[in-house]
Design a protein around this motif. Structure first.
Motif, PDB file in Angstrom:
ATOM      1  N   GLY A  65       0.777  -1.235   0.000  1.00 42.35           N
ATOM      2  CA  GLY A  65       0.000   0.000   0.000  1.00 42.35           C
ATOM      3  C   GLY A  65       0.802   1.275   0.000  1.00 42.35           C
ATOM      4  N   LEU A  66       2.116   1.193  -0.201  1.00 44.37           N
ATOM      5  CA  LEU A  66       2.958   2.383  -0.275  1.00 44.37           C
ATOM      6  C   LEU A  66       3.104   2.839  -1.720  1.00 44.37           C
ATOM      7  CD1 LEU A  66       5.745   1.174   2.177  1.00 44.37           C
ATOM      8  CD2 LEU A  66       3.995   2.900   2.666  1.00 44.37           C
ATOM      9  N   TYR A  67       3.443   4.108  -1.896  1.00 44.85           N
ATOM     10  CA  TYR A  67       3.673   4.683  -3.220  1.00 44.85           C
ATOM     11  C   TYR A  67       5.126   5.154  -3.304  1.00 44.85           C
ATOM     12  CZ  TYR A  67      -1.407   4.716  -3.789  1.00 44.85           C
ATOM     13  OH  TYR A  67      -2.727   4.346  -3.896  1.00 44.85           O
ATOM     14  N   LEU A  68       5.546   5.526  -4.509  1.00 41.76           N
ATOM     15  CA  LEU A  68       6.928   5.926  -4.747  1.00 41.76           C
ATOM     16  C   LEU A  68       7.043   7.428  -4.958  1.00 41.76           C
ATOM     17  CD1 LEU A  68       9.915   5.212  -5.402  1.00 41.76           C
ATOM     18  CD2 LEU A  68       9.201   4.859  -7.784  1.00 41.76           C
ATOM     19  N   ASN A  69       7.978   8.048  -4.238  1.00 38.32           N
ATOM     20  CA  ASN A  69       8.413   9.414  -4.538  1.00 38.32           C
ATOM     21  C   ASN A  69       9.693   9.264  -5.360  1.00 38.32           C
ATOM     22  OD1 ASN A  69       8.637  12.171  -4.611  1.00 38.32           O
ATOM     23  ND2 ASN A  69       9.303  12.402  -2.487  1.00 38.32           N
ATOM     24  N   TYR A  70       9.547   9.257  -6.667  1.00 35.14           N
ATOM     25  CA  TYR A  70      10.616   8.895  -7.597  1.00 35.14           C
ATOM     26  C   TYR A  70      11.679   9.972  -7.684  1.00 35.14           C
ATOM     27  CZ  TYR A  70      12.754   8.472 -12.263  1.00 35.14           C
ATOM     28  OH  TYR A  70      13.629   8.413 -13.314  1.00 35.14           O
ATOM     29  N   ASP A  71      12.949   9.564  -7.485  1.00 31.59           N
ATOM     30  CA  ASP A  71      14.096  10.452  -7.624  1.00 31.59           C
ATOM     31  C   ASP A  71      15.124   9.740  -8.484  1.00 31.59           C
ATOM     32  OD1 ASP A  71      16.544  11.800  -7.323  1.00 31.59           O
ATOM     33  OD2 ASP A  71      16.089  12.441  -5.284  1.00 31.59           O
ATOM     34  N   PRO A  72      15.389  10.228  -9.705  1.00 33.52           N
ATOM     35  CA  PRO A  72      16.284   9.507 -10.613  1.00 33.52           C
ATOM     36  C   PRO A  72      17.736   9.475 -10.173  1.00 33.52           C
ATOM     37  CG  PRO A  72      15.699  11.634 -11.549  1.00 33.52           C
ATOM     38  CD  PRO A  72      14.837  11.450 -10.341  1.00 33.52           C
ATOM     39  N   SER A  73      18.181  10.434  -9.377  1.00 36.84           N
ATOM     40  CA  SER A  73      19.604  10.554  -9.073  1.00 36.84           C
ATOM     41  C   SER A  73      20.151   9.300  -8.400  1.00 36.84           C
ATOM     42  CB  SER A  73      19.852  11.781  -8.183  1.00 36.84           C
ATOM     43  OG  SER A  73      19.240  11.638  -6.912  1.00 36.84           O
ATOM     44  N   HIS A  74      19.394   8.716  -7.487  1.00 38.80           N
ATOM     45  CA  HIS A  74      19.875   7.555  -6.745  1.00 38.80           C
ATOM     46  C   HIS A  74      20.021   6.328  -7.642  1.00 38.80           C
ATOM     47  CE1 HIS A  74      19.036  10.097  -3.356  1.00 38.80           C
ATOM     48  NE2 HIS A  74      17.753  10.137  -3.657  1.00 38.80           N
ATOM     49  N   LEU A  75      19.166   6.240  -8.631  1.00 38.71           N
ATOM     50  CA  LEU A  75      19.231   5.097  -9.537  1.00 38.71           C
ATOM     51  C   LEU A  75      20.510   5.111 -10.358  1.00 38.71           C
ATOM     52  CD1 LEU A  75      15.532   5.283 -10.693  1.00 38.71           C
ATOM     53  CD2 LEU A  75      16.512   3.508  -9.252  1.00 38.71           C
ATOM     54  N   VAL A  76      20.967   6.310 -10.726  1.00 45.48           N
ATOM     55  CA  VAL A  76      22.127   6.430 -11.610  1.00 45.48           C
ATOM     56  C   VAL A  76      23.354   5.793 -10.974  1.00 45.48           C
ATOM     57  CG1 VAL A  76      23.674   8.053 -12.756  1.00 45.48           C
ATOM     58  CG2 VAL A  76      21.207   8.476 -12.782  1.00 45.48           C
TER      59      VAL A  76
END
Length: 306
Positions: free
Chosen positions: A181-192
């Motif tokens: 039931g959680l949602y994502l606050n998407y931040d691309p920097s960490h993925l890189v």
């Protein structure tokens, strides 16, 4: 889509002062820092007192945002909901609950936090524990019409060996989050820096992203050749200094913002893209922070449909 920023980059300014500056510089939204008073901890601030929030303060906050034509996109309290100390964990969980109540009172759609991690337990043990910890928080948020969002920040400094300290760093873990039931606050920097393509990771999950953050990252591959992916091991005075990358404001790093924003649009995203300013070059003074926010605005505003 609207362009905003997280207020934590200006910890010594009041919310009315920040709102006035944001409106003057053509920002459209604020992600409001709502940490409790933790002293001089970096990247935290208290611009809304969630634990003591009242109907009167909610009215004043709505009036402030209306006066400046701003949207209150999220309340931000990013801390370790799986802290190994039981008292610390309880305090974090209770403040997340207070943020949910405050968000509902003021009409804010989301509350942002971390899953966190107990560094002395396995990932599987942490996930099982998290399902119990978050169940009442997800229920509380659902009852109040608020979405509980998790930023995919790695929080490597929370682990004694620099491994992920927030179990939300990959699409595999996002799917687990969505299942409870959680949602994502998407931040691309960490993925890189994790070696994950931020666009390909984003594409399948846009419908589970009610809020997004804009932070850039600058990589130094030649230094990674020395330290390896986990970063510095022998001398690491700052637990968050891995030694081969640093955060930047959008436009000064390696993220392809045109493609990220286009992918958000293609997936139907109509929320707020919120600049999270943690740039060490454009930090340290309020004037530099303001300049960094202006650089981010110049980078992102042309990509967002008016």
């Amino acid at each position: 889509m609207k362009l905003g920023f997280l207020t934590a980059c200006l910890p010594d300014r009041s919310l009315p002062e920040i709102a006035a500056w944001a409106a003057e510089h053509a920002y459209e939204a604020l992600e409001v820092a709502a940490w409790p008073d933790l002293g001089a901890r970096p990247f935290t601030a208290t611009h809304l007192d969630a634990a003591g929030f009242t109907d009167r303060e909610a009215d004043a906050t709505r009036t402030l945002f209306d006066r400046h034509g701003l949207t209150l996109s999220s309340l931000a309290f990013y801390d370790n909901n799986l802290h190994p100390d039981p008292d610390e964990r309880r305090a974090v969980n209770e403040h997340v609950a207070a943020c949910i109540d405050a968000a509902a009172l003021v009409g804010c759609p989301t509350v942002g936090t971390f899953v966190g991690r107990h560094p002395g337990q396995s990932v599987a043990e942490n996930l099982a524990e998290a399902e119990k910890v978050f169940a009442p928080l997800v229920d509380r948020a659902g009852e109040k019409g608020v979405k509980l969002i998790i930023e995919n920040c790695v929080m490597e400094g929370w682990h004694p060996d620099g491994y992920p300290g927030n179990l939300a760093y990959s699409p595999e873990l996002w799917e687990w989050m969505f299942s409870i039931g959680l949602y994502l606050n998407y931040d691309p920097s960490h993925l890189v820096w994790m070696g994950i393509d931020p666009v390909e990771a984003l594409r399948p999950y846009v419908d589970r992203i009610p809020h997004a953050q804009a932070k850039d990252i600058q990589l130094f591959p030649e230094k990674r050749n020395r330290y390896g992916w986990p970063g510095k091991a022998v001398v690491r005075e700052d637990p968050f200094d891995v030694g081969w990358w640093r955060y930047r404001v959008p436009g000064l790093g390696d993220v392809d913002w045109a493609t990220v924003v286009d992918t958000l649009y293609e997936g139907g995203f109509d929320g707020v893209l919120s600049v999270e300013h943690e740039d060490p070059v454009w930090g340290g003074t309020e004037d530099k922070v303001h300049t960094g926010l202006e650089v981010a605005h110049r980078t992102l505003r042309p990509l967002i449909v008016a």
